[in-house]
Design an enzyme around this catalytic site. Structure first.
Site, PDB file in Angstrom:
ATOM      1  N   GLY A   1      27.814  14.803 -36.740  1.00 29.16           N
ATOM      2  CA  GLY A   1      28.161  14.414 -35.368  1.00 29.16           C
ATOM      3  C   GLY A   1      28.062  12.931 -35.092  1.00 29.16           C
ATOM      4  O   GLY A   1      27.946  12.529 -33.934  1.00 29.16           O
TER       5      GLY A   1
ATOM      6  N   HIS B   1      41.007  13.268 -39.249  1.00 30.26           N
ATOM      7  CA  HIS B   1      40.911  13.651 -40.664  1.00 30.26           C
ATOM      8  C   HIS B   1      40.615  12.399 -41.487  1.00 30.26           C
ATOM      9  O   HIS B   1      41.241  11.354 -41.266  1.00 30.26           O
ATOM     10  CB  HIS B   1      42.223  14.299 -41.120  1.00 30.26           C
ATOM     11  CG  HIS B   1      42.111  14.869 -42.496  1.00 30.26           C
ATOM     12  ND1 HIS B   1      41.484  16.075 -42.753  1.00 30.26           N
ATOM     13  CD2 HIS B   1      42.485  14.373 -43.698  1.00 30.26           C
ATOM     14  CE1 HIS B   1      41.492  16.295 -44.055  1.00 30.26           C
ATOM     15  NE2 HIS B   1      42.098  15.282 -44.656  1.00 30.26           N
TER      16      HIS B   1
ATOM     17  N   ASP C   1      45.544  20.582 -40.491  1.00 29.85           N
ATOM     18  CA  ASP C   1      45.972  19.189 -40.721  1.00 29.85           C
ATOM     19  C   ASP C   1      47.479  18.968 -40.669  1.00 29.85           C
ATOM     20  O   ASP C   1      48.007  18.069 -41.314  1.00 29.85           O
ATOM     21  CB  ASP C   1      45.444  18.684 -42.083  1.00 29.85           C
ATOM     22  CG  ASP C   1      43.942  18.836 -42.195  1.00 29.85           C
ATOM     23  OD1 ASP C   1      43.254  18.660 -41.172  1.00 29.85           O
ATOM     24  OD2 ASP C   1      43.455  19.133 -43.296  1.00 29.85           O
TER      25      ASP C   1
ATOM     26  N   ASN D   1      42.488  16.154 -33.601  1.00 31.68           N
ATOM     27  CA  ASN D   1      41.545  16.194 -34.726  1.00 31.68           C
ATOM     28  C   ASN D   1      41.565  14.853 -35.447  1.00 31.68           C
ATOM     29  O   ASN D   1      42.589  14.173 -35.465  1.00 31.68           O
ATOM     30  CB  ASN D   1      41.980  17.285 -35.713  1.00 31.68           C
ATOM     31  CG  ASN D   1      41.087  17.363 -36.936  1.00 31.68           C
ATOM     32  OD1 ASN D   1      39.861  17.411 -36.819  1.00 31.68           O
ATOM     33  ND2 ASN D   1      41.683  17.375 -38.121  1.00 31.68           N
TER      34      ASN D   1
HETATM   35  C1  GAR Z   1      34.453  12.717 -40.400  1.00 31.64           C
HETATM   36  O1  GAR Z   1      34.650  11.784 -41.434  1.00 31.64           O
HETATM   37  C2  GAR Z   1      35.738  13.458 -40.091  1.00 31.64           C
HETATM   38  O2  GAR Z   1      36.885  12.687 -40.302  1.00 31.64           O
HETATM   39  C3  GAR Z   1      35.673  14.587 -41.069  1.00 31.64           C
HETATM   40  O3  GAR Z   1      34.342  14.994 -41.072  1.00 31.64           O
HETATM   41  C4  GAR Z   1      33.518  13.834 -40.872  1.00 31.64           C
HETATM   42  C5  GAR Z   1      32.476  14.191 -39.839  1.00 31.64           C
HETATM   43  O4  GAR Z   1      31.505  13.175 -39.756  1.00 31.64           O
HETATM   44  N1  GAR Z   1      36.561  15.656 -40.698  1.00 31.64           N
HETATM   45  C6  GAR Z   1      37.167  16.439 -41.592  1.00 31.64           C
HETATM   46  O5  GAR Z   1      36.957  16.342 -42.787  1.00 31.64           O
HETATM   47  C7  GAR Z   1      38.101  17.469 -40.993  1.00 31.64           C
HETATM   48  N2  GAR Z   1      38.907  18.076 -42.016  1.00 31.64           N
HETATM   49  P1  GAR Z   1      30.510  13.141 -38.540  1.00 31.64           P
HETATM   50  O6  GAR Z   1      29.972  14.567 -38.359  1.00 31.64           O
HETATM   51  O7  GAR Z   1      29.427  12.191 -38.934  1.00 31.64           O
HETATM   52  O8  GAR Z   1      31.276  12.706 -37.337  1.00 31.64           O
END
Ligand code: GAR
EC number: 2.1.2.2
Length: 189
Positions: A12, A103, A144, A101
């Site tokens: 998060g 990615h 995606d 979203n």
């Molecule tokens: C982020 O880098 C986001 O882009 C990725 O998860 C991470 C969450 O980091 N999302 C995906 O991979 C979606 N397919 P965070 O929990 O520290 O924000």
């Protein structure tokens, strides 16, 4: 006042960054953070930030309760920030063009089921890519695949490890994601 709901499955750090970006903003507020993981760090972050946070399970997500709850909350935007479940059709249809979203790669490369977080950065490294980046897109029923809103690139050096790539990508996310959200809410995109 425009309102945002954030959905997150893990750490998060993006959710926290978005909340902080809009703190004190008179026109935009983060109403709540929803997580599908009971012990996700994002729930701890939300409580420290004073944002209402809720855990939900697959039954609530796929059985329509989340759609009903979100309809009652009536958000202007639903932001997936590291949210790892596929969004069901009823939610996509109820919030047409209102779910986005982020990615951690340059879609359409490195997208789809199983491509999340470090898996993406490891694949980028294994394929000796010279660049990676972020993609912010609308959400539809396919992982995606929704319409692209914004992409930003970063260079990948030979010496970069997957962790280095993750750091560079996170930096891009922190810089751009809140700004893109703000522009969308203000009708500037
Ligand atoms: C982020 O880098 C986001 O882009 C990725 O998860 C991470 C969450 O980091 N999302 C995906 O991979 C979606 N397919 P965070 O929990 O520290 O924000």
């Amino acid at each position: 006042m425009k309102s945002i709901i954030i959905m997150a499955s893990g750490s998060g750090s993006n959710a926290e960054n978005i909340v902080k970006y809009f703190q004190g903003n008179k026109n935009v507020q983060v109403t709540a953070i929803f997580s599908n993981k009971k012990d996700a760090k994002v729930l701890e972050r939300a409580s420290k930030l004073g944002i209402s946070a809720y855990y939900f399970n697959k039954t609530a997500f796929l059985g329509g309760q989340i759609v009903e709850l979100f309809k009652a909350l009536n958000p202007d935007l639903i932001v997936l920030a590291g949210f790892l479940w596929k969004v069901p059709t009823d939610l996509v249809e109820a919030f047409d063009s209102k779910i986005i979203n982020i990615h951690p790669a340059l879609l359409p490369k490195y997208g789809g089921k199983g491509m999340f977080g470090m898996n993406v950065h490891k694949a980028v490294k294994e394929n000796r890519e010279t660049e990676s980046g972020i993609s912010i897109h609308f959400v539809n029923e396919n992982y995606d695949k929704g319409n692209m809103i914004f992409q930003a690139k970063t260079e990948v050096l030979d010496t970069d490890t997957p962790d280095h790539i993750a750091q560079k990508v996170h930096a891009l996310e922190y810089e751009h994601f809140p700004q893109i959200i703000e522009k969308l809410l203000n009708g500037k995109i």
